[in-house]
Design an enzyme around this catalytic site. Structure first.
Site, PDB file in Angstrom:
ATOM      1  N   HIS A   5      20.674   4.501 -21.321  1.00 47.09           N
ATOM      2  CA  HIS A   5      21.521   5.581 -20.826  1.00 47.09           C
ATOM      3  C   HIS A   5      22.931   5.086 -20.523  1.00 47.09           C
ATOM      4  O   HIS A   5      23.366   5.018 -19.374  1.00 47.09           O
ATOM      5  CB  HIS A   5      20.885   6.231 -19.593  1.00 47.09           C
ATOM      6  CG  HIS A   5      19.786   7.181 -19.928  1.00 47.09           C
ATOM      7  ND1 HIS A   5      18.823   7.573 -19.034  1.00 47.09           N
ATOM      8  CD2 HIS A   5      19.490   7.816 -21.094  1.00 47.09           C
ATOM      9  CE1 HIS A   5      17.987   8.414 -19.622  1.00 47.09           C
ATOM     10  NE2 HIS A   5      18.364   8.569 -20.866  1.00 47.09           N
TER      11      HIS A   5
ATOM     12  N   HIS B 104      13.032   3.161 -22.345  1.00 48.70           N
ATOM     13  CA  HIS B 104      12.291   4.015 -21.412  1.00 48.70           C
ATOM     14  C   HIS B 104      10.863   4.294 -21.859  1.00 48.70           C
ATOM     15  O   HIS B 104      10.067   4.839 -21.092  1.00 48.70           O
ATOM     16  CB  HIS B 104      13.015   5.363 -21.247  1.00 48.70           C
ATOM     17  CG  HIS B 104      14.442   5.239 -20.838  1.00 48.70           C
ATOM     18  ND1 HIS B 104      15.486   5.466 -21.715  1.00 48.70           N
ATOM     19  CD2 HIS B 104      15.008   4.896 -19.672  1.00 48.70           C
ATOM     20  CE1 HIS B 104      16.636   5.274 -21.090  1.00 48.70           C
ATOM     21  NE2 HIS B 104      16.373   4.927 -19.854  1.00 48.70           N
TER      22      HIS B 104
ATOM     23  N   CYS C 189      10.793  -1.357 -22.092  1.00 50.72           N
ATOM     24  CA  CYS C 189      10.893  -2.369 -21.043  1.00 50.72           C
ATOM     25  C   CYS C 189       9.486  -2.813 -20.627  1.00 50.72           C
ATOM     26  O   CYS C 189       8.594  -1.973 -20.420  1.00 50.72           O
ATOM     27  CB  CYS C 189      11.624  -1.784 -19.836  1.00 50.72           C
ATOM     28  SG  CYS C 189      11.565  -2.827 -18.359  1.00 50.72           S
TER      29      CYS C 189
ATOM     30  N   HIS D 294      13.076  12.792 -16.583  1.00 52.72           N
ATOM     31  CA  HIS D 294      13.479  11.504 -17.153  1.00 52.72           C
ATOM     32  C   HIS D 294      12.518  11.098 -18.274  1.00 52.72           C
ATOM     33  O   HIS D 294      11.302  11.284 -18.149  1.00 52.72           O
ATOM     34  CB  HIS D 294      13.490  10.429 -16.059  1.00 52.72           C
ATOM     35  CG  HIS D 294      14.209   9.183 -16.448  1.00 52.72           C
ATOM     36  ND1 HIS D 294      13.632   8.217 -17.237  1.00 52.72           N
ATOM     37  CD2 HIS D 294      15.468   8.745 -16.172  1.00 52.72           C
ATOM     38  CE1 HIS D 294      14.498   7.228 -17.419  1.00 52.72           C
ATOM     39  NE2 HIS D 294      15.615   7.534 -16.802  1.00 52.72           N
TER      40      HIS D 294
ATOM     41  N   GLU E 151      11.372   8.243 -19.191  1.00 57.36           N
ATOM     42  CA  GLU E 151      10.345   7.287 -18.769  1.00 57.36           C
ATOM     43  C   GLU E 151       9.166   8.019 -18.140  1.00 57.36           C
ATOM     44  O   GLU E 151       8.007   7.721 -18.430  1.00 57.36           O
ATOM     45  CB  GLU E 151      10.916   6.284 -17.763  1.00 57.36           C
ATOM     46  CG  GLU E 151       9.864   5.312 -17.251  1.00 57.36           C
ATOM     47  CD  GLU E 151      10.334   4.442 -16.092  1.00 57.36           C
ATOM     48  OE1 GLU E 151       9.500   4.049 -15.261  1.00 57.36           O
ATOM     49  OE2 GLU E 151      11.553   4.154 -16.018  1.00 57.36           O
TER      50      GLU E 151
ATOM     51  N   CYS F  93      10.695  -1.553 -10.254  1.00 55.97           N
ATOM     52  CA  CYS F  93      11.165  -2.847 -10.730  1.00 55.97           C
ATOM     53  C   CYS F  93      11.840  -3.610  -9.589  1.00 55.97           C
ATOM     54  O   CYS F  93      12.663  -3.048  -8.861  1.00 55.97           O
ATOM     55  CB  CYS F  93      12.152  -2.638 -11.884  1.00 55.97           C
ATOM     56  SG  CYS F  93      12.959  -4.129 -12.448  1.00 55.97           S
TER      57      CYS F  93
ATOM     58  N   ASN G 108      19.178   5.448 -12.728  1.00 57.48           N
ATOM     59  CA  ASN G 108      19.298   4.382 -11.734  1.00 57.48           C
ATOM     60  C   ASN G 108      20.729   4.248 -11.237  1.00 57.48           C
ATOM     61  O   ASN G 108      20.962   3.899 -10.084  1.00 57.48           O
ATOM     62  CB  ASN G 108      18.758   3.056 -12.300  1.00 57.48           C
ATOM     63  CG  ASN G 108      19.700   2.376 -13.264  1.00 57.48           C
ATOM     64  OD1 ASN G 108      20.579   1.617 -12.874  1.00 57.48           O
ATOM     65  ND2 ASN G 108      19.523   2.630 -14.552  1.00 57.48           N
TER      66      ASN G 108
ATOM     67  N   SER H 199      22.037  -0.257 -17.064  1.00 58.47           N
ATOM     68  CA  SER H 199      22.395  -0.080 -18.469  1.00 58.47           C
ATOM     69  C   SER H 199      23.898  -0.192 -18.704  1.00 58.47           C
ATOM     70  O   SER H 199      24.401   0.220 -19.750  1.00 58.47           O
ATOM     71  CB  SER H 199      21.885   1.276 -18.976  1.00 58.47           C
ATOM     72  OG  SER H 199      22.333   2.322 -18.143  1.00 58.47           O
TER      73      SER H 199
END
Length: 282
Positions: free
Chosen positions: A41, A73, A95, A123, A125, A189, A219, A261
């Site tokens: 992103h 994602h 990831c 989102h 993800e 994370c 994020n 990102s």
């Protein structure tokens, strides 16, 4: 004017891995290479990839090239199956931390849990995680999203990897009222949590905070939200061109952080622009 740059600003491990995978794939491929959706992103990085011939597509049925890259994602299970059925060669740049969350979602579903995913329901993800979590799964951005959930036998909880610990904790507490058996995997994370903590620490020490990164980056948006909670004036920008010289009036110390990102070169150009504006006003 003093500029304080967060030590954990910019690309995270997962993004670095996705970009390297994409560069390596594009270099070796003889035919067209594309990513399923934006690789990360950040519009500037996506634009650079397009200049190399790696374009994002939204529908696998539109792809007639050689290699399709799964973005950082991740994607829903159905997308992978559809690509395989269409004979499309896939390269998985998901990831590793997202992959782990996907595995936990699958495991909780198989154990008979109602899976609760803490994160942004729109989102990509989270959309991918839902496909691993089963039909009974739900997404909670906050505790209010659980109001319609009655008592269930077992709840399994995971998180979007970039959500805040505070939101995760809030939803977990609410789940305690919904079931007597709860299994929790904290899939946030570590790099995200450290980045968020450092951003707030810097924000408390400066007159103004700049958070650099794509506006479509979840994020990065959360970093800006957390910095604003400290009471410090905070601006979310994508590039140096968005900096308004008027923001710097009366400012002696500026803090900078960036989303996972955001490439290093964008951060450097932002710092250069701040120095230019500071010298003009001196």
């Amino acid at each position: 004017m003093e500029i304080i740059i967060a030590s954990h600003a910019g690309f995270c491990f997962g993004v670095k891995r996705a970009i390297k995978t994409t560069y390596d794939t594009a270099e070796k491929a003889e035919g067209e290479v594309a990513t399923l959706g934006p690789l990360i992103h950040n519009p500037q990085v996506v634009s650079r990839l397009e200049s190399m011939g790696v374009r994002p597509i939204e529908n696998i049925l539109d792809f007639e090239g050689e290699v399709l890259i799964i973005r950082s994602h991740g994607v829903p299970v159905s997308v992978v199956k559809a690509a395989e059925e269409a004979g499309i060669k896939l390269v998985d740049a998901t990831c590793p931390f997202v992959k782990k969350a996907q595995e936990y979602a699958r495991r909780l579903k198989e154990e008979g849990c109602t899976v609760v995913i803490v994160g942004d329901k729109d989102h990509p993800e989270v959309q991918g995680l839902l496909s691993y979590a089963g039909d009974s799964a739900l997404v909670a951005e906050n505790h209010q999203d659980l109001e319609g959930l009655g008592k269930v036998r077992k709840i399994g909880i995971i998180a979007q990897t970039t959500t805040t610990f505070e939101k995760f904790e809030e939803v977990v507490k609410q789940c305690l009222h919904k079931s007597n058996e709860i299994k929790i995997y904290n899939t946030i994370c570590d790099a995200t949590h450290v980045r968020q903590q450092e951003a707030q620490e810097i924000a408390r020490r400066v007159d103004m905070m700049l958070v650099v990164g794509g506006r479509n980056s979840g994020n990065t948006t959360r970093l800006a939200e957390l910095c604003r909670l400290t009471g410090t004036r905070t601006f979310h920008i994508e590039t140096q061109d968005e900096i308004d010289p008027a923001w710097l009036q009366g400012v002696s110390r500026v803090g900078i952080t960036a989303g996972a990102s955001t490439p290093e070169w964008i951060i450097e150009v932002v710092v250069e622009r701040l120095n230019q504006l500071s010298n003009k006003s001196a």
